[in-house]
Every structure is written in structure tokens, then in C-alpha cells.
Scaffold this motif. Structure first.
Motif, PDB file in Angstrom:
ATOM      1  N   GLY A 382       0.787  -1.226   0.000  1.00  0.00           N
ATOM      2  CA  GLY A 382       0.000   0.000   0.000  1.00  0.00           C
ATOM      3  C   GLY A 382       0.811   1.264   0.000  1.00  0.00           C
ATOM      4  N   ARG A 383       2.148   1.147  -0.008  1.00  0.00           N
ATOM      5  CA  ARG A 383       2.990   2.344  -0.030  1.00  0.00           C
ATOM      6  C   ARG A 383       3.162   2.758  -1.489  1.00  0.00           C
ATOM      7  NH1 ARG A 383       6.461  -0.433   4.042  1.00  0.00           N
ATOM      8  NH2 ARG A 383       7.730  -1.099   2.290  1.00  0.00           N
ATOM      9  N   GLU A 384       2.529   3.823  -1.884  1.00  0.00           N
ATOM     10  CA  GLU A 384       2.531   4.168  -3.302  1.00  0.00           C
ATOM     11  C   GLU A 384       2.717   5.660  -3.550  1.00  0.00           C
ATOM     12  OE1 GLU A 384      -2.342   4.191  -3.480  1.00  0.00           O
ATOM     13  OE2 GLU A 384      -1.202   2.656  -4.514  1.00  0.00           O
ATOM     14  N   PHE A 385       3.349   6.359  -2.603  1.00  0.00           N
ATOM     15  CA  PHE A 385       3.539   7.797  -2.764  1.00  0.00           C
ATOM     16  C   PHE A 385       2.206   8.439  -3.152  1.00  0.00           C
ATOM     17  CE2 PHE A 385       7.669   5.886  -3.425  1.00  0.00           C
ATOM     18  CZ  PHE A 385       8.512   6.720  -2.708  1.00  0.00           C
ATOM     19  N   LEU A 386       1.290   8.431  -2.213  1.00  0.00           N
ATOM     20  CA  LEU A 386      -0.121   8.694  -2.484  1.00  0.00           C
ATOM     21  C   LEU A 386      -0.376  10.007  -3.207  1.00  0.00           C
ATOM     22  CD1 LEU A 386      -1.705   7.425   0.852  1.00  0.00           C
ATOM     23  CD2 LEU A 386      -1.732   6.311  -1.382  1.00  0.00           C
ATOM     24  N   VAL A 387       0.337  11.078  -2.844  1.00  0.00           N
ATOM     25  CA  VAL A 387       0.040  12.382  -3.443  1.00  0.00           C
ATOM     26  C   VAL A 387       1.261  13.007  -4.111  1.00  0.00           C
ATOM     27  CG1 VAL A 387      -1.851  12.877  -1.864  1.00  0.00           C
ATOM     28  CG2 VAL A 387       0.465  13.550  -1.222  1.00  0.00           C
ATOM     29  N   LEU A 388       2.301  12.240  -4.368  1.00  0.00           N
ATOM     30  CA  LEU A 388       3.521  12.780  -4.964  1.00  0.00           C
ATOM     31  C   LEU A 388       3.234  13.327  -6.356  1.00  0.00           C
ATOM     32  CD1 LEU A 388       6.559  13.002  -4.187  1.00  0.00           C
ATOM     33  CD2 LEU A 388       6.938  11.075  -5.726  1.00  0.00           C
ATOM     34  N   GLU A 389       3.588  14.602  -6.565  1.00  0.00           N
ATOM     35  CA  GLU A 389       3.323  15.261  -7.840  1.00  0.00           C
ATOM     36  C   GLU A 389       4.593  15.523  -8.642  1.00  0.00           C
ATOM     37  OE1 GLU A 389       1.270  18.818  -6.898  1.00  0.00           O
ATOM     38  OE2 GLU A 389      -0.524  17.817  -6.168  1.00  0.00           O
ATOM     39  N   PHE A 390       5.729  15.616  -7.958  1.00  0.00           N
ATOM     40  CA  PHE A 390       6.974  15.970  -8.630  1.00  0.00           C
ATOM     41  C   PHE A 390       8.111  15.136  -8.067  1.00  0.00           C
ATOM     42  CE2 PHE A 390      10.966  18.315  -8.208  1.00  0.00           C
ATOM     43  CZ  PHE A 390      11.241  18.671  -9.516  1.00  0.00           C
ATOM     44  N   ILE A 391       8.922  14.577  -8.946  1.00  0.00           N
ATOM     45  CA  ILE A 391      10.132  13.893  -8.505  1.00  0.00           C
ATOM     46  C   ILE A 391      11.275  14.281  -9.429  1.00  0.00           C
ATOM     47  CG2 ILE A 391       9.629  11.788  -9.844  1.00  0.00           C
ATOM     48  CD1 ILE A 391      11.071  10.243  -7.591  1.00  0.00           C
ATOM     49  N   GLU A 392      12.405  14.568  -8.823  1.00  0.00           N
ATOM     50  CA  GLU A 392      13.623  14.884  -9.566  1.00  0.00           C
ATOM     51  C   GLU A 392      14.711  13.929  -9.117  1.00  0.00           C
ATOM     52  OE1 GLU A 392      16.767  18.584 -10.345  1.00  0.00           O
ATOM     53  OE2 GLU A 392      14.955  18.871  -9.136  1.00  0.00           O
ATOM     54  N   ILE A 393      15.353  13.280 -10.067  1.00  0.00           N
ATOM     55  CA  ILE A 393      16.425  12.340  -9.770  1.00  0.00           C
ATOM     56  C   ILE A 393      17.682  12.798 -10.493  1.00  0.00           C
ATOM     57  CG2 ILE A 393      17.221   9.951  -9.976  1.00  0.00           C
ATOM     58  CD1 ILE A 393      14.327   9.068  -9.820  1.00  0.00           C
ATOM     59  N   ASP A 394      18.737  12.996  -9.739  1.00  0.00           N
ATOM     60  CA  ASP A 394      20.015  13.457 -10.276  1.00  0.00           C
ATOM     61  C   ASP A 394      21.039  12.364 -10.027  1.00  0.00           C
ATOM     62  OD1 ASP A 394      22.392  14.700 -10.909  1.00  0.00           O
ATOM     63  OD2 ASP A 394      21.760  16.637 -10.136  1.00  0.00           O
ATOM     64  N   CYS A 395      21.513  11.766 -11.091  1.00  0.00           N
ATOM     65  CA  CYS A 395      22.442  10.640 -10.966  1.00  0.00           C
ATOM     66  C   CYS A 395      23.720  10.940 -11.731  1.00  0.00           C
ATOM     67  CB  CYS A 395      21.792   9.364 -11.504  1.00  0.00           C
ATOM     68  SG  CYS A 395      22.848   7.912 -11.387  1.00  0.00           S
ATOM     69  N   SER A 396      24.861  10.646 -11.106  1.00  0.00           N
ATOM     70  CA  SER A 396      26.149  10.945 -11.730  1.00  0.00           C
ATOM     71  C   SER A 396      26.627   9.839 -12.666  1.00  0.00           C
ATOM     72  CB  SER A 396      27.202  11.182 -10.641  1.00  0.00           C
ATOM     73  OG  SER A 396      27.317  10.041  -9.805  1.00  0.00           O
ATOM     74  N   SER A 397      25.877   8.751 -12.767  1.00  0.00           N
ATOM     75  CA  SER A 397      26.278   7.643 -13.629  1.00  0.00           C
ATOM     76  C   SER A 397      25.095   7.199 -14.484  1.00  0.00           C
ATOM     77  CB  SER A 397      26.786   6.475 -12.777  1.00  0.00           C
ATOM     78  OG  SER A 397      25.730   5.962 -11.991  1.00  0.00           O
ATOM     79  N   ARG A 398      25.237   6.066 -15.173  1.00  0.00           N
ATOM     80  CA  ARG A 398      24.130   5.521 -15.936  1.00  0.00           C
ATOM     81  C   ARG A 398      23.005   5.138 -14.995  1.00  0.00           C
ATOM     82  NH1 ARG A 398      28.222   2.559 -17.624  1.00  0.00           N
ATOM     83  NH2 ARG A 398      27.253   0.644 -16.835  1.00  0.00           N
ATOM     84  N   LEU A 399      21.800   5.352 -15.441  1.00  0.00           N
ATOM     85  CA  LEU A 399      20.639   5.146 -14.590  1.00  0.00           C
ATOM     86  C   LEU A 399      19.632   4.217 -15.264  1.00  0.00           C
ATOM     87  CD1 LEU A 399      18.895   5.963 -12.086  1.00  0.00           C
ATOM     88  CD2 LEU A 399      18.044   7.872 -13.470  1.00  0.00           C
ATOM     89  N   GLN A 400      19.164   3.239 -14.521  1.00  0.00           N
ATOM     90  CA  GLN A 400      18.059   2.386 -14.944  1.00  0.00           C
ATOM     91  C   GLN A 400      16.880   2.716 -14.026  1.00  0.00           C
ATOM     92  OE1 GLN A 400      18.127   0.213 -17.580  1.00  0.00           O
ATOM     93  NE2 GLN A 400      20.200   0.939 -18.044  1.00  0.00           N
ATOM     94  N   LEU A 401      15.911   3.462 -14.538  1.00  0.00           N
ATOM     95  CA  LEU A 401      14.795   3.941 -13.729  1.00  0.00           C
ATOM     96  C   LEU A 401      13.503   3.279 -14.197  1.00  0.00           C
ATOM     97  CD1 LEU A 401      13.618   5.922 -11.632  1.00  0.00           C
ATOM     98  CD2 LEU A 401      13.506   7.639 -13.457  1.00  0.00           C
ATOM     99  N   ALA A 402      12.770   2.691 -13.256  1.00  0.00           N
ATOM    100  CA  ALA A 402      11.542   1.973 -13.623  1.00  0.00           C
ATOM    101  C   ALA A 402      10.410   2.332 -12.667  1.00  0.00           C
ATOM    102  CB  ALA A 402      11.786   0.468 -13.597  1.00  0.00           C
ATOM    103  N   PHE A 403       9.188   2.383 -13.217  1.00  0.00           N
ATOM    104  CA  PHE A 403       7.985   2.628 -12.433  1.00  0.00           C
ATOM    105  C   PHE A 403       7.029   1.461 -12.645  1.00  0.00           C
ATOM    106  CE2 PHE A 403       9.782   6.726 -13.529  1.00  0.00           C
ATOM    107  CZ  PHE A 403       9.758   7.404 -12.319  1.00  0.00           C
ATOM    108  N   GLU A 404       6.661   0.802 -11.548  1.00  0.00           N
ATOM    109  CA  GLU A 404       5.722  -0.303 -11.656  1.00  0.00           C
ATOM    110  C   GLU A 404       4.292   0.197 -11.476  1.00  0.00           C
ATOM    111  OE1 GLU A 404       6.760  -3.501  -9.084  1.00  0.00           O
ATOM    112  OE2 GLU A 404       8.625  -3.961 -10.162  1.00  0.00           O
ATOM    113  N   GLU A 405       3.343  -0.624 -11.865  1.00  0.00           N
ATOM    114  CA  GLU A 405       1.933  -0.240 -11.803  1.00  0.00           C
ATOM    115  C   GLU A 405       1.510   0.049 -10.361  1.00  0.00           C
ATOM    116  OE1 GLU A 405      -2.433  -1.860 -13.349  1.00  0.00           O
ATOM    117  OE2 GLU A 405      -0.618  -3.091 -13.563  1.00  0.00           O
ATOM    118  N   GLY A 406       0.790   1.180 -10.187  1.00  0.00           N
ATOM    119  CA  GLY A 406       0.298   1.551  -8.870  1.00  0.00           C
ATOM    120  C   GLY A 406       1.213   2.456  -8.087  1.00  0.00           C
ATOM    121  N   ALA A 407       2.463   2.624  -8.525  1.00  0.00           N
ATOM    122  CA  ALA A 407       3.393   3.518  -7.843  1.00  0.00           C
ATOM    123  C   ALA A 407       3.320   4.901  -8.483  1.00  0.00           C
ATOM    124  CB  ALA A 407       4.813   2.974  -7.927  1.00  0.00           C
ATOM    125  N   MET A 408       3.218   5.923  -7.660  1.00  0.00           N
ATOM    126  CA  MET A 408       3.232   7.312  -8.136  1.00  0.00           C
ATOM    127  C   MET A 408       2.135   7.579  -9.160  1.00  0.00           C
ATOM    128  SD  MET A 408       7.236   8.310  -8.374  1.00  0.00           S
ATOM    129  CE  MET A 408       8.345   7.976  -7.028  1.00  0.00           C
TER     130      MET A 408
END
Length: 473
Positions: A382-408
Motif C-alpha cells: 500500500g505504499r505508493e507515494f499517495l500524493v507525490l506530484e513531482f520527482i527529480e532524480i540526479d544521478c552521476s552515472s548511468r541510470l536504470q529507472l523503472a515505475f511499476e503499476e500503482g506507484a506514483m
């Protein structure tokens, strides 16, 4: 007359609506204050024969700086002065006897001597903004004579220490200070923030983005006498006298927003005491000394109850490996800004999902080694960042970023700083997505894949892709 923009501008943690107005009505709206002698502007080639009078004067960067025109102006009713572009010493006049607001943000060519003259002639100032004037290196001792001053903004100047006379300003409510190294060019200049030629959301509502350096200013002894302070920071407590300043902070019980740099093992106990004495603190920014390792194990000792009641914004900087244990226990966060070296990032993300009202999240992550970083946002228990509207990710290397169903599911804006070879997947699961911003080196494969995902996105209108390539990330 006024219509909502079809494409809204996302401003994290702020409830703003972008509107447009018909050109004819805009001219009418702009002209009315001038006809009522409320606002007047100097721009391009103003005529000396024109009648300039009013309470609010704007000097635009396009004005040719004609002193004869300036000297012909009636300043007897002038209450506020805003300057864009180049500063001239004759902009301050003895005739400005009732001036209350002086905004020189990002103005160029202002010297320390100019500031001394300003303070001497404008003794009734309530608001003074010198933000972004890098040529200023000190504040005059005569600043203490501005008995009516309520707001002092010297952010992003070369001012490293506030004068001892500042403790005489008993009406001072806002001290905004600290020299910060800019990461990119997102911060609009003062000229850009003016509303010239703009019918959408003013650029002034964009927030600056900085990274890696948040040194504060040194405060004089006696700062604890300024009982009216609501905002204070960024202040440096890592230098000589820092212990005494932290002890004085306990007297400033009305502070709502506090920024501190130079926190280390030597002064952490005084830092605890200062924080626990704040009953109204809403925003806290902490910059740890760069040579500190695993410092958040010390921050675990801060009692949850001392921060739980009001804190809505928390910023932690210092390349650390984990969060304080009490971070996930606070339920009122709206904004969270973290800069950390990654060891167990999955545990960090899982704990962040427990923060019920989190709307803005920024993660600046650096792998402990030069390897690819994998970040996956899941909907677990049930932890799904219920009201998160903005996310910023700053990575100094290669990034593999994934969002699964129901998150954010309510995310509006995704902003990613990454290196070449990065991949982002699962955008279709972000049901309310409006915009994706990619900053850094973006190869053709990533661009094409993002365009495909957004084209296949189930929402209408489709999310917008914005790309900005910079030399380093």
C-alpha cells in the motif's frame, strides 16, 4: 477575459494556476495602474517631457539610463523601486524619503560603496533584496541604522559574514543568505523574471536548482536577540564561534524556516538542542561537512516529537549513505530534498513511501562505485507515494529507472539528470503524468524510447517531453 492555459506549468509544492489573457485586456490591465499614478516604468528611450510620478517605479534593462530623464522624476510619493539590468549610482536620490522597498536582485555593477550610499539615504527601508549581486562582498556597519528593516536578502552574493550591527534590527523577520554554487541555468535572471512579453506564468515562480555547495554566512554574537525572526539561513556553524551561535538559536523560538551548514561531529549536540527548542519549525535544511562519513547515524538521536508537529520541508545534503531513522516516521512532509551516496537505495525508497503527504521529492544520488544505478518504484504494502506530484532524480552515472503499476499514480512532472546509456521505463503507469524533463547527455535510443512511451501513454493530451543537453551531469 482570462482563460486557463491548456498546458499548465508544473511548479512543485506550490498551488499555482497558469492563465492567459486577451492582448487587448492585458494592455488595459497594465495601463490602469499607470493612469492611477500607482506604477510607472522607465524603458527604452523615455522622453524627458513625459510626466513620471507614482508609488512604484520599475527600471527595465532596456532603458538607456538617461540621467536627465531620471532627475526630472517626482519621487515624493515613491514607495518601491525595482531595477533590472545595469545599476547606476544616480538611481538613489535624497528625494526618495518614503521609499520602503528596494529590489536589486541580479542587478549588475553594484559596488560596496553603492550599498553604503543606499543604506545612508534610505533609512526607512523595510525590504532590501541584493540577491545575485556577486560584486557585493560585505554589508556596511551602517546597516544597523535601518530600524524598520524586516527583510534582508543577500543570497548568492559574495557576502560571507553579516555585520555585528545587524542585532540592532529588532523588526527583522527574514534573513536570507548564503552563497550557493549553481548547477545549471534554470535560475532565470531578473530580466527574464520581468513580465515583458509574457502572458503565461511568470518565470519568477520557477525555483532555482543548485547542487554540491551550500556554504552559509557567519553570524555575529547576539543574533539571539532578534526575536522576530521567522526565516534564517543559510548560516555557517562549522567555523569558530559556531557553538555559540547554535546556543543562541534556542532563543529564536518564532523561526519557521532554518538553513544550517557546517554541521559535524563536534557541534552536533548543540545542533540537537537548537532544533529541539523550535516549536514552530516548518522547513529545515542541513548541510553536513563534506568529510563526514555515515553521519546520519548521529542524527538518529533527534527525538521525533521535536520535529513531528509542524515540519513540512526537509533538505539533507552531504553525501551520506542512509537517512535518519525518524525520517519515515514524520507524516507531514510536503517537500524532501536528499543528496546522498548510495549503498542501500531500495531501503531508502521504501521508507520514503511511508510519508503520507509527500508532494515533492528530489534525490541526488551518487553510487558508491562507478557502476550503473538501478532505481525501481514499486507499490508494496500500500505504499505508493499517495500524493507525490513531482520527482527529480540526479544521478552521476548511468541510470536504470523503472515505475511499476500503482506507484506514483498522481505524478505530474518527472525530471531526470542522467548520463549516457540510461533507460527509463514504465511511464504508462504514471496515470497523471504531464511532463518529462531530461537533462544531461541523452542518446538517440533513450530519446526515441521516451517519445514512444509518451505517444502510447493512455492520457489525453499526451505528456510533453523536454530535453536539455549539458556538458556534464
Amino acid at each position: 477575459m482570462i482563460q486557463l492555459q491548456s498546458v499548465t506549468t508544473n511548479v512543485p509544492s506550490m498551488s499555482l494556476t497558469s492563465c492567459s489573457v486577451n492582448g487587448f485586456f492585458r494592455e488595459y490591465i497594465v495601463s490602469q495602474p499607470m493612469e492611477d499614478n500607482m506604477v510607472f516604468a522607465l524603458e527604452e528611450h523615455c522622453s524627458q517631457n513625459s510626466q513620471y510620478t507614482g508609488r512604484h517605479l520599475v527600471i527595465r534593462s532596456s532603458w538607456d539610463r538617461d540621467r536627465y530623464v531620471f532627475d526630472s522624476i517626482d519621487f515624493s510619493r515613491l514607495r518601491s523601486l525595482t531595477v533590472f539590468g545595469e545599476w547606476k549610482s544616480f538611481f538613489i536620490s535624497e528625494k526618495m524619503k518614503v521609499l520602503r522597498v528596494l529590489d536589486l536582485e541580479d542587478t549588475s555593477e553594484v559596488t560596496n560603496d553603492d550599498l553604503e550610499k543606499i543604506v545612508k539615504l534610505l533609512s526607512r527601508l523595510k525590504f532590501l533584496s541584493l540577491r545575485g549581486i556577486t560584486s557585493l562582498s560585505r554589508l556596511p556597519d551602517s546597516l544597523g541604522n535601518l530600524k524598520q528593516l524586516e527583510t534582508l536578502d543577500v543570497r548568492h552574493t559574495s557576502v560571507a559574514m553579516l555585520p555585528s550591527t545587524i542585532i540592532n534590527l529588532q523588526k527583522l523577520q527574514y534573513i536570507r543568505a548564503g552563497t550557493t554554487a549553481a548547477r545549471g541555468d534554470e535560475e532565470p535572471s531578473a530580466q527574464e523574471r520581468s513580465t515583458e512579453g509574457s502572458s503565461g506564468l511568470p518565470n519568477k515562480f520557477r525555483r532555482p536548482r543548485f547542487i554540491s555547495s551550500h556554504p552559509g554566512v557567519k553570524l555575529p554574537r547576539g543574533i539571539g536577540k532578534l526575536m522576530a525572526l521567522h526565516t534564517l539561513g543559510v548560516i555557517d556553524v562549522g567555523t569558530k564561534g559556531g557553538h555559540a551561535i547554535l546556543k543562541e538559536l534556542k532563543n529564536l523560538t518564532q523561526v519557521r524556516k532554518l538553513g544550517v551548514s557546517g554541521v559535524n561531529h563536534d557541534n552536533v549536540q548543540d545542533f540537537y538542542s537548537a532544533i529541539m527548542a523550535q516549536g514552530h519549525l516548518q522547513s529545515l535544511s542541513v548541510r553536513l561537512d563534506e568529510d563526514i562519513q555515515d553521519f546520519f547515524s548521529c542524527l538518529d538521536d533527534i527525538p521525533e516529537e521535536s520535529l513531528k508537529k509542524n515540519l513540512t520541508s526537509f533538505k539533507l545534503y552531504g553525501h551520506v549513505s542512509k537517512l535518519p531513522a525518524w525520517t519515515s516516521q514524520l507524516r507531514n512532509y510536503i517537500k524532501l530534498d536528499l543528496e546522498m551516496t548510495v549503498l542501500m537505495l531500495e531501503e531508502v525508497i521504501d521508507s520514503l513511501g511511508d510519508i503520507t503527504f509527500l508532494r515533492r521529492l528530489r534525490l541526488c544520488v551518487k553510487p558508491s562505485q562507478d557502476v550503473e544505478l538501478n532505481i525501481c518504484f514499486r507499490n508494496q504494502l500500500g505504499r505508493e507515494f499517495l500524493v507525490l506530484e513531482f520527482i527529480e532524480i540526479d544521478c552521476s552515472s548511468r541510470l536504470q529507472l523503472a515505475f511499476e503499476e500503482g506507484a506514483m499514480r498522481y505524478l505530474h512532472l518527472l525530471k531526470v539528470h542522467c548520463a549516457g546509456g540510461s533507460q527509463i521505463s514504465g511511464l504508462a503507469h504514471l496515470e497523471e503524468l504531464k511532463e518529462v524533463q531530461i537533462i544531461g547527455f541523452c542518446d538517440v535510443a533513450l530519446k526515441q524510447d521516451l517519445e514512444r512511451q509518451l505517444e502510447e501513454h493512455p492520457t489525453k493530451p499526451k505528456p510533453v517531453l523536454m530535453m536539455e543537453e549539458v556538458s556534464s551531469c
